[in-house]
Design a protein around this motif. Structure first.
Motif, PDB file in Angstrom:
ATOM      1  N   GLY A  79       0.819  -1.213   0.000  1.00  0.00           N
ATOM      2  CA  GLY A  79       0.000   0.000   0.000  1.00  0.00           C
ATOM      3  C   GLY A  79       0.847   1.255   0.000  1.00  0.00           C
ATOM      4  O   GLY A  79       0.604   2.182  -0.784  1.00  0.00           O
ATOM      5  N   VAL A  80       1.858   1.282   0.847  1.00  0.00           N
ATOM      6  CA  VAL A  80       2.757   2.442   0.907  1.00  0.00           C
ATOM      7  C   VAL A  80       3.496   2.592  -0.416  1.00  0.00           C
ATOM      8  O   VAL A  80       3.676   3.702  -0.919  1.00  0.00           O
ATOM      9  N   GLY A  81       3.907   1.467  -0.990  1.00  0.00           N
ATOM     10  CA  GLY A  81       4.635   1.496  -2.259  1.00  0.00           C
ATOM     11  C   GLY A  81       3.833   2.108  -3.395  1.00  0.00           C
ATOM     12  O   GLY A  81       4.399   2.729  -4.291  1.00  0.00           O
ATOM     13  N   HIS A  82       2.522   1.956  -3.348  1.00  0.00           N
ATOM     14  CA  HIS A  82       1.677   2.537  -4.394  1.00  0.00           C
ATOM     15  C   HIS A  82       1.368   4.011  -4.130  1.00  0.00           C
ATOM     16  O   HIS A  82       1.015   4.732  -5.059  1.00  0.00           O
TER      17      HIS A  82
ATOM     18  N   TRP B  19      11.320   8.111  -4.354  1.00  0.00           N
ATOM     19  CA  TRP B  19      11.498   8.450  -2.939  1.00  0.00           C
ATOM     20  C   TRP B  19      11.548   7.224  -2.031  1.00  0.00           C
ATOM     21  O   TRP B  19      12.013   7.307  -0.899  1.00  0.00           O
ATOM     22  N   ILE B  20      11.057   6.103  -2.504  1.00  0.00           N
ATOM     23  CA  ILE B  20      10.980   4.910  -1.654  1.00  0.00           C
ATOM     24  C   ILE B  20      12.359   4.457  -1.189  1.00  0.00           C
ATOM     25  O   ILE B  20      12.566   4.147  -0.021  1.00  0.00           O
ATOM     26  N   GLY B  21      13.340   4.436  -2.097  1.00  0.00           N
ATOM     27  CA  GLY B  21      14.694   4.015  -1.722  1.00  0.00           C
ATOM     28  C   GLY B  21      15.298   4.924  -0.665  1.00  0.00           C
ATOM     29  O   GLY B  21      15.921   4.460   0.298  1.00  0.00           O
ATOM     30  N   LEU B  22      15.113   6.220  -0.842  1.00  0.00           N
ATOM     31  CA  LEU B  22      15.631   7.173   0.138  1.00  0.00           C
ATOM     32  C   LEU B  22      14.942   6.987   1.489  1.00  0.00           C
ATOM     33  O   LEU B  22      15.608   6.921   2.538  1.00  0.00           O
TER      34      LEU B  22
END
Length: 192
Positions: free
Chosen positions: A58-61, A67-70
């Motif tokens: 859910g967060v990934g979508h 920004w996810i990697g950071l």
């Protein structure tokens, strides 16, 4: 899927080192058979990490991929600080681990399920699921946790209460810093 499995297994194994769940596993292993404790841990971890992967998806979508990697790298640096702070069992948790009500597997499963809600391994699994394939992350995070707790049981049974807790805590924190720095380092070029 294999990459997700490998990364999740390694990351959660490291996250579990020095965690209160390992203390619970050692405590339960003094009361119940090792296989019962490991089965209880596996049942609880499978359920908690399934929910964690769902949250991560859910967060990934919701968060842009750049920004996810950071954010994941920063989260792992936070896990390093959390690991350095250390974990210990409260008197209530020690009492729950010491008394046996009903089935050993049920008692261990219930205790681990409750202990893992909101724990750093759950949050690490959420973080990993935002970047990696969900099945590999789920299975890998479950395997990593069960292996770390099995190691704690084995070491606990061999060494009793004389574990080098500081060395384990510092080593786990260092590995979190390395994972976090790597994630940040690979993400920053895409943001700049």
């Amino acid at each position: 899927m294999l990459t997700s499995f490998a990364v999740s297994s390694a990351a959660i194994f490291v996250a579990e080192l020095g965690d209160k769940s390992q203390l619970m596993a050692m405590t339960f292993a003094t009361r119940y058979r090792t296989w019962q404790v490991l089965l209880g841990i596996t049942v609880a971890t499978t359920v908690v990490h399934a929910a964690s992967v769902g949250l991560g998806l859910g967060v990934g979508h919701l968060v842009p991929i750049e920004w996810i990697g950071l954010l994941a790298g920063l989260a792992f640096l936070g896990f390093a600080a959390w690991t350095l702070r250390g974990d210990s069992l409260t008197e209530e948790e020690k009492a729950k681990a010491a008394r046996g009500a009903g089935s050993a597997v049920l008692a261990v499963s219930a205790a681990f399920f409750l202990a893992e809600l909101g724990d750093k391994t759950m949050l690490a699994t959420v973080t990993l699921a935002t970047r990696h394939e969900w099945v590999g992350t789920w299975i890998g995070s479950t395997v990593g946790m069960v292996l770390a707790d099995a190691l704690a049981i084995a070491v606990g049974l061999l060494l009793g209460r004389h574990l080098p807790e500081r060395v384990i805590r510092y080593g786990a924190a260092a590995l979190f810093v390395l994972f976090g720095a790597w994630m940040i380092g690979t993400s920053l070029p895409t943001l700049l």
